[in-house]
Write an enzyme that holds these catalytic residues in place. Structure first.
Site, PDB file in Angstrom:
ATOM      1  N   PHE A 141      19.139  -3.572   5.700  1.00  0.00           N
ATOM      2  CA  PHE A 141      19.856  -2.376   5.253  1.00  0.00           C
ATOM      3  C   PHE A 141      18.837  -1.257   5.112  1.00  0.00           C
ATOM      4  CE2 PHE A 141      21.517   0.763   2.358  1.00  0.00           C
ATOM      5  CZ  PHE A 141      22.787   0.971   2.866  1.00  0.00           C
ATOM      6  N   ASP A 227       9.811  -0.500   4.634  1.00  0.00           N
ATOM      7  CA  ASP A 227      10.854   0.232   3.924  1.00  0.00           C
ATOM      8  C   ASP A 227      10.838  -0.211   2.466  1.00  0.00           C
ATOM      9  OD1 ASP A 227      13.150   1.181   2.738  1.00  0.00           O
ATOM     10  OD2 ASP A 227      14.473   0.718   4.419  1.00  0.00           O
ATOM     11  N   LYS A 269      14.352   6.877  -3.575  1.00  0.00           N
ATOM     12  CA  LYS A 269      14.976   6.442  -4.828  1.00  0.00           C
ATOM     13  C   LYS A 269      14.116   6.772  -6.052  1.00  0.00           C
ATOM     14  CE  LYS A 269      17.954   2.853  -2.802  1.00  0.00           C
ATOM     15  NZ  LYS A 269      19.206   3.601  -2.888  1.00  0.00           N
TER      16      LYS A 269
END
Length: 420
Positions: A141, A227, A269
């Site tokens: 994801f 990531d 984030k």
């Protein structure tokens, strides 16, 4: 203030139905707590998918937001601003890279890394134009842009959004043999991987997976792209998940036996504490220098408001020892969940690292059990959310105390044991 019922009704009437939220409305947040309009308090055990590592409305971050918002918020990159360089130095020094390219959202960060990797392939590795491939993992994801969903396994994210972007090769996660086979292709430019697959259910690879994957990438002149949008910024008990088991005193000691240094690092984030959208791609000059003026950018990327907030967010991680707290509390949480597993047939497996953890429910992914348990947890004062049907992700803010954690564990135990 709108009531819970009225707020939900308004969203259902006027909002696109692209999410399926838990039936709770949040009106206020502070630290590890959130409140609904009626004043009911909940422990937040999702942290906005690990964006709120520093806790809700952290005063140091909010003060930075207030002060900068009264001075200068946006210039675009048509001009220099007096905050961006300070941010760039801090983030490069913190994570050990020579250059950073700031963006806004996590998906933008991934898209940026893909572009840099491809351009590097054509200009530095010598891959023929338009033939560069990037290896990705099954059950990944990385976002929901049209490029990213082209290599997604999630039918909800992918179906009926084609035609899909070519140039991606998929291998099983945590499978070094299949990765090695894919890297034999000389047109492969990069390997994009989550150090821990969060959305897939907190899938933690073998201890040596990332290190050996990095060795394979180096052997084949392929860029390792990490990531760390969800796993970075202290979440897993290290500043980065690729740090492995290093002690992470201060920022990160990067012990040679545990630290895996990616060629491209993607952050987002919690980089700005959930207060403002800030993402970043880091690399050394030999890679980053392929990007020239006009070839990539963003009106808001690197804006003074966002980067001032990000500076404050990184200061909180450092000054409040959130790395060490995540490691300590995460160990306690998994230990207590494994005790619960021995007492309750509902718990199939417990896994995670730091304060990124998951409990797999002993039921079909097509069942509603995990969802129903999360609704019951909400009624008992704790907010969590299922992923992949039968997996509940538990990821509280890293400012949580041991006493608060033990109260949350009591709520989880009560909910599960009363279920049966």
């Amino acid at each position: 203030m709108l009531s819970t019922k009225d707020a939900i009704a308004l969203e259902n009437q006027y909002g696109a139905h692209n999410y399926h939220p838990l039936p709770v409305v949040l009106a206020r947040g502070e630290g590890v707590y959130v409140w609904d309009p009626e004043g009911n308090r909940y422990f937040d055990f999702l942290s906005a998918y690990s964006a709120v590592n520093q806790g809700h409305c952290h005063p140091h971050i909010i003060d930075a937001l207030k002060q900068q918002s009264e001075t200068l918020t946006l210039t675009s990159r048509a001009f220099y601003n007096n905050v961006l360089g300070e941010f760039e130095k801090l983030v490069c020094d913190t994570f050990g890279f020579e250059n950073v390219l700031p963006m806004n959202t996590g998906a933008e960060g991934v898209e940026t890394a893909i572009k840099i990797c491809r351009k590097w392939a054509y200009e530095k590795k010598g891959v023929p134009e338009n033939e560069a491939k990037i290896v990705v993992c099954s059950n990944n994801f990385h976002g929901r842009t049209t490029t990213i969903i082209s290599f997604s396994d999630d039918s909800n994210a992918r179906d009926h959004f084609g035609p899909y972007t070519p140039g991606f090769v998929k291998v099983p996660y945590n499978d070094l043999q299949k990765l090695n086979e894919a890297l034999q292709d000389e047109t492969v430019a990069g390997f994009l991987v989550e150090p821990i697959q969060g959305e897939a259910g907190v899938n933690v690879p073998d201890d040596d997976y990332l290190r050996k994957a990095a060795e394979l990438c180096g052997r084949h002149n392929v860029l390792l792209i990490a990531d760390e949008i969800q796993t970075g910024i202290a979440r897993t008990g290290s500043m980065l998940a690729v740090c492995g088991n290093c002690t992470c005193e201060g920022a990160c000691e990067r012990r040679a036996d545990t630290y895996v240094r990616p060629d491209l690092l993607i952050l987002g984030k919690a980089l700005a504490g959930g207060v403002y959208p800030v993402s970043a791609v880091l690399a050394d000059k030999e890679i980053m220098d392929v990007i020239k003026p006009g070839q990539h950018g963003s009106t808001f990327g690197g804006n003074p408001l966002g980067v001032r907030v990000a500076i404050a967010a990184l200061e909180v991680v450092r000054d409040e020892n959130l790395i060490q707290n995540a490691r300590k509390l995460g160990s306690i949480f998994r230990s207590e969940m494994k005790k619960l597993q021995s007492e309750c047939s509902l718990v199939a497996t417990v896994r995670g690292k730091g304060l990124l953890n998951a409990v797999e429910i002993n039921d079909s992914p097509d069942s509603s059990t995990a969802w129903d348990l999360c609704v019951k947890l909400k009624e008992n004062g704790l907010l969590a959310k299922p992923t992949h049907g039968n997996i509940i992700r538990f990821a509280p803010p890293l400012v949580m105390t041991k006493e608060q954690l033990m109260e949350c564990i009591s709520i989880i135990r009560k909910t599960f044991l009363e279920w049966g």
